[in-house]
Design a protein around this motif. Sequence first.
Motif, short mmCIF file in Angstrom:
data_model
loop_
_atom_site.label_atom_id
_atom_site.label_comp_id
_atom_site.label_asym_id
_atom_site.label_seq_id
_atom_site.Cartn_x
_atom_site.Cartn_y
_atom_site.Cartn_z
N LEU A 27 0.83 -1.20 0.00
CA LEU A 27 0.00 0.00 0.00
C LEU A 27 0.87 1.25 0.00
O LEU A 27 0.59 2.21 -0.72
N VAL A 28 1.93 1.23 0.82
CA VAL A 28 2.78 2.41 0.91
C VAL A 28 3.49 2.65 -0.43
O VAL A 28 3.57 3.79 -0.91
N VAL A 29 3.93 1.55 -1.05
CA VAL A 29 4.58 1.69 -2.36
C VAL A 29 3.58 2.27 -3.37
O VAL A 29 3.89 3.20 -4.11
N PHE A 30 2.37 1.72 -3.34
CA PHE A 30 1.34 2.20 -4.27
C PHE A 30 1.06 3.69 -4.02
O PHE A 30 0.89 4.47 -4.95
N MET A 31 1.03 4.06 -2.75
CA MET A 31 0.77 5.45 -2.38
C MET A 31 1.88 6.34 -2.95
O MET A 31 1.61 7.40 -3.54
N ALA A 32 3.13 5.90 -2.83
CA ALA A 32 4.26 6.67 -3.36
C ALA A 32 4.14 6.80 -4.87
O ALA A 32 4.34 7.89 -5.43
N LEU A 33 3.79 5.68 -5.53
CA LEU A 33 3.63 5.72 -6.98
C LEU A 33 2.54 6.70 -7.38
O LEU A 33 2.67 7.47 -8.33
N LEU A 34 1.46 6.69 -6.61
CA LEU A 34 0.36 7.61 -6.90
C LEU A 34 0.80 9.05 -6.76
O LEU A 34 0.43 9.91 -7.55
N LEU A 35 1.64 9.31 -5.74
CA LEU A 35 2.13 10.67 -5.55
C LEU A 35 2.98 11.10 -6.75
O LEU A 35 2.84 12.21 -7.26
N VAL A 36 3.83 10.18 -7.20
CA VAL A 36 4.66 10.48 -8.37
C VAL A 36 3.77 10.74 -9.58
O VAL A 36 3.93 11.71 -10.31
N PHE A 37 2.78 9.87 -9.74
CA PHE A 37 1.84 10.00 -10.85
C PHE A 37 1.13 11.35 -10.78
O PHE A 37 0.98 12.04 -11.78
N THR A 38 0.73 11.73 -9.58
CA THR A 38 0.06 13.00 -9.40
C THR A 38 0.95 14.15 -9.83
O THR A 38 0.53 15.09 -10.52
N LYS A 39 2.23 14.04 -9.43
CA LYS A 39 3.19 15.09 -9.79
C LYS A 39 3.35 15.17 -11.31
O LYS A 39 3.50 16.25 -11.88
N ILE A 40 3.30 14.02 -11.96
CA ILE A 40 3.48 13.99 -13.41
C ILE A 40 2.29 14.64 -14.11
O ILE A 40 2.45 15.48 -14.99
N ILE A 41 1.09 14.26 -13.70
CA ILE A 41 -0.07 14.80 -14.41
C ILE A 41 -0.37 16.23 -13.99
O ILE A 41 -1.05 16.96 -14.68
N GLN A 42 0.11 16.64 -12.84
CA GLN A 42 -0.16 17.99 -12.35
C GLN A 42 1.16 18.56 -11.82
O GLN A 42 1.43 18.52 -10.63
N PRO A 43 2.01 19.06 -12.73
CA PRO A 43 3.35 19.48 -12.30
C PRO A 43 3.33 20.52 -11.18
O PRO A 43 4.29 20.63 -10.42
#
Lengths: 329, 522, 332
Positions: A27-43
């Motif tokens: 879950l924590v890894v997925f959460m981190a990935l989501l944060l990265v993803f968020t940063k990518i789609i919303q710089p």
Amino acid sequence: MGASTSRSGGGAAILAAVRRNAWTIGLVVFMALLLVFTKIIQPSYGAAGLQGLGSSVLPLALAAVGQAIVVISGGIDLSIGSMMALTSVVSATMMNEQPEEFAIVVVICVLFLGLAIGAVNGTLAVVTRVPDIVVTLAMSFVWAGCALLVLKTPGGGSAKWLLNLVTGSLGTEWIPRAAVLLIVVVAIIWIPLRRSRLGLSIYAIGSNRLAAFRSGVPVGRTRIAAYMAMGLFAALGGLSLTASTGIGTPVPGPYTLMSVAAVVLGGVSLAGGRGGVFGAVAAVIILQLIRSDITFLNINPNLAVVVQGVILIGVVMIGSLVQIRRARA
Amino acid sequence: MTLTTTDLLLEATGISKTYGAVVALHAASLAIRPGEVHALMGANGAGKSTFVKILTGAIRPDTGTITLRGRQRIAHSPGEARHSGLVPVYQEPSLIPDLDIRANLRLTETPIEPFRHWAGELGLDTLDLSSMARQLPLASLRIIDLARALAIDPDVLMLDEMTAALPANLTERVLEVIGRRRGGSKSVIFISHRMIEIASICDRATVLREGETVGVVDVTAGAEDQIVQLMLGQAISDMPAVGKGAGAGARASDVTPRLAARSLSARTKLHDVSFELRPGEVLGVVALEGQGQDELFDILAGSERPGGGELLVDGAAVSFRHPADAIRAGLVYVPADRAQALLMQRSVRENIALPFTARMRTWGLIRTRAEHVKVDAAIETLQIDTRAQGEVRRLSGGNQQKVTIARWVAGGVKTMLCFDPTRGIDIRTKHQIYLLVRDLAAAGAAVLLYTSELKEVQLVCDRAIVIFGGRVVAEIAAADADEPTLLRAAYNLKGDAAIPQLAAAEPGSGSVVAPVAQQEAN
Amino acid sequence: MSGSASVQPTRASWASAAAWRGMFRDRPIVPLVGLLALMIVVIRIVQPDIISPGWVGVTFRAAIPLAILAACQTLTFLTGGIDLSVGAVASMSGFMVATLVGHQGLAVALLVPLLIAAIAGAVTGFGVGVFRVHPLIMTLGMSLVVLGLANVWQLIMVQTGGGVPPDLRTLGSATLGGILPYSLLVFVPLAAFILFLLRGTGYGRLLYAIGDNPIASRLSGVRSWQVLVVLYSLSAVLAAIAGFLYSGLTNVASVSLVDTAVLPSVAAAVIGGTSIMGGRGGFSGTIVGVLILTVLTSLLSSLGYPEAVRQILFGAIIVAVAAAYTRVTAES
């Protein structure tokens, strides 16, 4: 020779610990990935985004921690939303037009109120022997009614320092105060509880009630204690609602069912005895991140709810499928 | 020879307990001397389990006193009983599955070093304390539970059927360790159905019958007969004979077998089981606990799929994916545990009629009259006492068992799989069930009957197969199947060798305490 | 066993207490109707003028949609489940009708949401029956999906307008001669169907059987997933019908219309004597349970008590009744 075996033993221990907490780590890894993803789609997503994330997940995260404790003990509490509404309006009413310092008294009073209403839920479930789900459903009416008695419409007030506690950042702008608060609260309450004999007993009665009883665990008292711990977290959740909105709202939010969903996604078995609170907190954050990502992607925001539902069903389905397969193998 | 109260370690007198109108115990007593291993005996339903619950504080007696080391006390909870010095170990280990062993020890405030010592003594020296209880095999858990109790060194250690289904080598170690406690200042209450164990380690035995202590016996050579006499009481002599032989004509070997198993295997429990069950025949299955008979019946009933081998019904190969498939092939299953078979809150009628509506095309309107005819006939055949028919859970155990059989009799039986159908029921009902099984066979049905009561084989069966370690090790005709013969076969004994050694040498029994890693590999 | 188990005749007071206990256990509807009658007597005493044919009509009108939702809970309770998706499904179907009726006509507007509900219910049933997901979680997840999709639909349809069709308004809110609500036309056949389903069909038997003992049912050849798929589909269809009536009653088409009725529907089934653990109960008790809740609401509002008091009393009654059931049905 000796050293090598001990090292491999240590490695095995780490491996076992990883395996045991595989779900939470995932879950924590997925959460981190989501944060990265968020940063990518919303710089532009940055410190402010994190701060917003922190304060928006705080009430549900606290509720999920409380719910997790009860579910681990083998129960469930469907009144947590009402309890949060009640503690929120009580705190808002008491703090209304009072000096800032008085709020400390209010916080302490409300925390005790949380313990008390949790104790009522637990005692009723233990004494009447009615299934937890029915008792707490009934009590959800009672606590929501009490909240309406205290305050008919949203109102009251909140101390400024409470608001500051749940918004903004601490030290660097990258550390949301809400996150710090959450970590501190969980560290102060849950971690000592988890390590105490009471904590063991809570896991024990959820895992196998008869074996726990035979091992000398006072089952009734332990159940009540679990509900009291939940009441404490519900009160904290209610306080965080008051603090972040500045008022108290007598109508229960979606916290009851969402906390159950978060707990299940967080790897806590509804049958009891398995899981921990950190997975539930991670699940709350993931659900919120998905919601904001969908907004950032310019997708119809209502689809966020659908996605949450699909994730809930899908994850639980896969989980039980794995279990069925393992049982067959 | 009489002892005063102060000489006794534990004394319980005049214990009674009533549930509603049912008297579970009415004059139970127990006196334990320091340094003895004391057997508590009684047939099923004699009140043994109620007595155990009272001693361990799980329930409270209506009347009676319990004195431990001269101090009067009645425990209100198992925790209280533990603190006052009485620690029980049960057949199902009371370890918490989701906690590791270390946490389990903390939960009961057990010191680790003595625990390690006792675990080692019991043959479990490589135990990893951080392994989850859930991942350990059952036999290891029992040993851990026992070591945990020994580590506290309680005044009274109570072992409730804890050797049941333990592999022979472990049983031996357990008995040896328990036996060492004799002669000290602490005592053991030992509950077991195995007379051999009682004879080998117990000093005295208290016998319960119908809720009453009917005798205390010094365990010496030849005491077994006396104990059995006390357990059965005067009223019940040997069981009346059951008429046999009506189906003999159908047992000619040229008839297609109703059910044939060829080299069935399942996981680690069942390796190679072949047998044929012919119409009109009652085939007995004999095995010590945990030899694979549970898996065999699960496979035949469609609850589990075999790992290998072949199953033929009326000569045609079958593969069951669900119990419904087995039922359609005419294989109906009567489990030993009535809690698995009955809808406890529903009526006798609904319980018997349950299979009638199981299939989707029978979901519609219930043909009440036709159903009544069938159900009433089944009730009549089995002589079910229907006074409390509104809820099955209010029936006596014997009547409940009859309902589980009536369910299949009502629809007409071709092949019935009975797993210890007379477990824990009274002698009269047992006899009725024997008669019924014979009647079914006489009418052409085939019956496979696993029984833990060896004398039933000669009473009811035409022949018996013996399973040991997942294999059929013997086939014995009913005429030769007396208890000693069956028991020797069940222990896989040939010639006159002593019982335990051979069993201990059997491969597989040693793997029960294998380390976790091996368990996970499966 | 046979000797000790025989029932000895003892004091008369014990016998009568046991008789009461037995009646409460076997015929819970009798004390429930008594409770309902008592509440009506109380109303007559404190507010004599309130009880009129019109009041009866209004009470029935409010009780009927709730009773249909409570039927969903009753049926799922019997198998040891629960259906928390009824609120979302009902709201969705009420809203769909209002948005579809303008273009497609009433028949299609009614059929489409019924079909969607049946599909959603079947998916729920698969989750519960095949994947063994806890019904609480499965129906909760499904309600999120349905609610979200309804919201998306709402955004798509926001221009087209529409409204609750007049026929539905008549059905949901109008009464015949001020006494008999037209919604009885829907409810009476539905209730008769459910009562018959539970008492007279093999399917009804299986609901009880699965809830009482899933292992015994399986060993008797019952494939429980089939039963559960049909059950949750049926439950969703019933919820959709309740949704039509709710939108007709309130003349509102909103995606959150029925949310507040979910917990009362669970409460009504509990009060009606259906065990949430499965295997025990029935729909007639639930109907009385719904009437008790509705009359209580009416009584309190006529006395001028605030909503808060009603909720607290609701909760207290549920706990008290459930505790009473637990006491009398406990083993031994």
